[in-house]
Design an enzyme around this catalytic site. Structure first.
Site, PDB file in Angstrom:
ATOM      1  CG  HIS A 387      51.969 -22.208   2.645  1.00  0.00           C
ATOM      2  ND1 HIS A 387      53.115 -22.229   3.397  1.00  0.00           N
ATOM      3  CD2 HIS A 387      51.616 -20.903   2.523  1.00  0.00           C
ATOM      4  CE1 HIS A 387      53.452 -20.995   3.725  1.00  0.00           C
ATOM      5  NE2 HIS A 387      52.554 -20.160   3.210  1.00  0.00           N
ATOM      6  CD  GLU A 388      48.905 -19.565  -0.098  1.00  0.00           C
ATOM      7  OE1 GLU A 388      48.275 -18.823   0.700  1.00  0.00           O
ATOM      8  OE2 GLU A 388      50.080 -19.344  -0.431  1.00  0.00           O
ATOM      9  CG  HIS A 391      48.198 -18.265   4.973  1.00  0.00           C
ATOM     10  ND1 HIS A 391      48.857 -17.704   6.045  1.00  0.00           N
ATOM     11  CD2 HIS A 391      49.146 -18.479   4.019  1.00  0.00           C
ATOM     12  CE1 HIS A 391      50.147 -17.578   5.748  1.00  0.00           C
ATOM     13  NE2 HIS A 391      50.340 -18.052   4.535  1.00  0.00           N
ATOM     14  CG  HIS A 394      45.384 -18.329  11.495  1.00  0.00           C
ATOM     15  ND1 HIS A 394      46.649 -17.794  11.528  1.00  0.00           N
ATOM     16  CD2 HIS A 394      44.815 -17.973  12.681  1.00  0.00           C
ATOM     17  CE1 HIS A 394      46.840 -17.173  12.671  1.00  0.00           C
ATOM     18  NE2 HIS A 394      45.742 -17.256  13.391  1.00  0.00           N
TER      19      HIS A 394
END
Length: 601
Positions: A387-388, A391, A394
């Site tokens: 998940h991290e 980020h 991105h």
């Protein structure tokens, strides 16, 4: 229980490398001093912006300073978070934050001064090449011109800010500092501390008596203060309505969504589409009731895992391999960025004394991303890491491909890349795990995530819009009325499989997001967009993956968030993305039921 090591005992290779920002604390101090000396440069531009050249010079100067101040703050906050007990870095973070506030205050004149420029003249300036990188920012300012008040009125609105924040501040202090709950008691008479932080963990306990006790003790206490809390909530709704009306917006929702230029139909499409698919949520609660073997499914039974305890250990080294393999559909460049992060110490991996809890992705323009973890050897930490990295990738792409003023991205799209990564991971693991019980565990987590991020947050969004609409129509928000509205919504969303009681009706009093002005719907839209995009990539292949990188990850805030998503393949003004997400949820329900039959559960 393993001993928690100190920061000094961490192996260097397991920590993030902050020398990529500043080589040393001394280098930080030198930059801090140099930046402090730049306070006052803004005076040159006050009242002097009279041409495209002077505007470009002002914007470039502010941007240059902002880049350096941001690097200063990121270094300080990362140093602080790696050991919050170290006073040296607490002081460093504090003074970096203070310097950032000083610069923000010093340059606060710039937007009002730009807004005082005649609109047609500003548009002619925007054709100047020096302003090309700022053209979109200026376009957005122009779009809000109709809602900017006179200088005197704007000053009054700013001065009223502290007063208007009163209801929210009062609620935050009451909810976080003053409110205490009786201990929850388990089936053997043992007492368990009940707090905001422990509540959900207690509801996941296999001990039903403990779950019931925690649930009733928590909501009974909120019920004791329901009249007071209805007034704090009414106060913050009054604030939202006042601010919207003062600025000439059609409604509080119109005002809130306009901050990110989100059409109101996006909100309506979300609610309408989720409502059309509530039969899937009802199917989920019926399945939960059957699997838990309950004659009556209560609201305190909706968090406990549907399958028994499954040992699913995962070392950090194993997790890296699962993550990298699962993201291969995104292509070599994408996976290469993650390898770079793993090999070049973007991640601060293990817990130590004083380290900030949880996980996050940080960094700023001109730095690589940084990920904080507190690694535990379980599969949930694998999903957190993935998940991290969503980020981080991105941020990496947007900072590499946009100027700093366009390299950020709005909250409306902030959770798309992270949830997208998790979706690819879940798909890969389901296809490659051999143990059906582990597959059931993963599916259970996926179903729970969807329930919480789409169904439940959309229910919150319905409630939030209803109470704002009531206030705009001149209707009071009383405790009894709020209980009735919330209770009806809860029953609609969770369906007939649940046996309801009066405790859940006051849950509105516990939800801090209702004080955040139409924020919560973005959890649902972000999750749905990620589910839809990941489904497209898995079904359509490399060209779709390349489009996602090109049109979404690399775009930062160079276009309106709704357009960025649309160009990536998701039009949130239509029902299609949410419908696609619902198909994913339905497929997961189907897979779950098939596996249950195959494993004899």
């Amino acid at each position: 229980m393993a001993k928690v090591i100190t920061r000094d005992e961490q192996q260097t290779e397991n920590t993030w490398d902050l020398t990529t920002i500043f080589e040393s604390d001394e280098a930080f101090e030198q930059k801090y001093k140099a930046l402090g000396e730049r306070l006052g440069e803004e005076e040159k531009f006050k009242g002097s912006i009279d041409s495209a050249d002077s505007l470009a010079e002002a914007l470039e100067t502010e941007r240059e300073i902002d880049i350096e101040v941001s690097k200063l703050y990121v270094y300080a906050h990362l140093k602080h978070d790696q050991d919050t007990s170290d006073d040296t870095y607490s002081a460093m973070e504090s003074k970096a934050r203070t310097l950032a506030v000083k610069f923000s205050t010093a340059w606060s004149f710039l937007v009002p001064e730009i807004m005082n420029i005649d609109e047609s003249e500003l548009k002619s300036w925007m054709e100047d090449g020096r302003l090309s990188e700022f053209a979109f920012d200026l376009e957005k300012l122009n779009a809000k011109r109709a809602h900017v008040l006179s200088d005197k009125e704007e000053k009054l609105m700013a001065q009223a800010g502290e007063v208007l924040s009163g209801p929210s501040s009062t609620y935050g202090m009451f909810n976080n500092a003053d409110l205490e709950f009786p201990d929850a008691v388990d089936s053997e008479g043992n007492e368990h501390t009940l707090t905001q932080g422990t509540y959900i963990d207690l509801l996941k306990s296999p001990d039903r008596e403990l779950r019931r006790s925690a649930y009733e003790n928590l909501y009974a206490k909120y019920g004791d203060f329901k009249n007071t809390l209805s007034q704090t909530l009414q106060g913050v709704v009054n604030t939202h309505v006042f601010q919207a009306q003062a600025r000439g917006y059609d409604s509080a929702r119109h005002h809130a969504l306009s901050n990110n230029f989100i059409p109101e139909k996006v909100y309506d499409q979300l609610v309408e589409t989720v409502n059309r698919n509530l039969h899937l949520m009802h199917r989920y609660t019926e399945l939960r009731k059957r699997l838990l073997g309950l004659d009556e499914l209560r609201m305190y039974d909706v968090y406990v895992p549907m399958v028994g305890d499954i040992d699913f250990e995962m070392s950090y080294e194993e997790a890296k391999e699962w993550m990298l393999k699962s993201l291969e559909p995104m292509g070599e460049e994408y996976v290469g960025i993650i390898r770079e992060g793993l090999e070049n110490r973007w991640v601060d991996i293990y817990e130590n004394k004083g380290k900030r809890s949880g996980a996050y992705s940080s960094g700023t323009y001109g730095t690589n991303p940084f990920i904080l973890m507190n690694w535990q050897d379980n599969v949930n930490n694998l999903f957190t890491l993935t998940h991290e990295f969503g980020h981080s990738v991105h941020s990496y792409y947007s900072r590499q491909n946009q100027p700093s003023n366009l390299s950020g991205y709005s909250i409306f799209v902030a959770e798309v890349a992270s949830n997208f990564n998790e979706a690819l991971l879940a798909d890969y693991m389901f296809k490659n795990l051999e143990d059906n019980r582990k597959k059931l565990y993963l599916l259970n987590e996926q179903l729970e995530g969807f329930k919480g991020s789409v169904f439940r947050q959309t229910m919150f969004a319905e409630f939030e819009h209803k109470i704002h609409s009531m206030k705009e129509a001149g209707e009071p928000l009383t405790a009894g009325g709020l209980n009735e509205i919330y209770g009806e919504l809860n029953r609609k969303y969770f369906g007939d499989a649940v046996e309801y009681d009066d405790y859940i009706d006051v849950e509105w009093a516990r939800i801090p997001h209702f004080y955040m002005n139409y924020y919560v719907y973005q959890y649902s839209t972000g999750y749905a967009a990620a589910a839809s995009l990941s489904k497209q990539v898995l079904e359509e292949g490399s060209e779709t993956a390349e489009r996602y990188v090109r049109e979404f990850l690399k775009k930062g805030s160079s276009d309106y968030p709704i357009e960025v998503l649309k160009n990536a393949g998701v039009d949130m003004t239509t029902s299609e993305p949410v419908e696609n997400a619902m198909k994913v949820f339905e497929s997961q329900l189907d897979q779950f039921e098939v596996l249950l039959e195959e494993t004899g559960l």
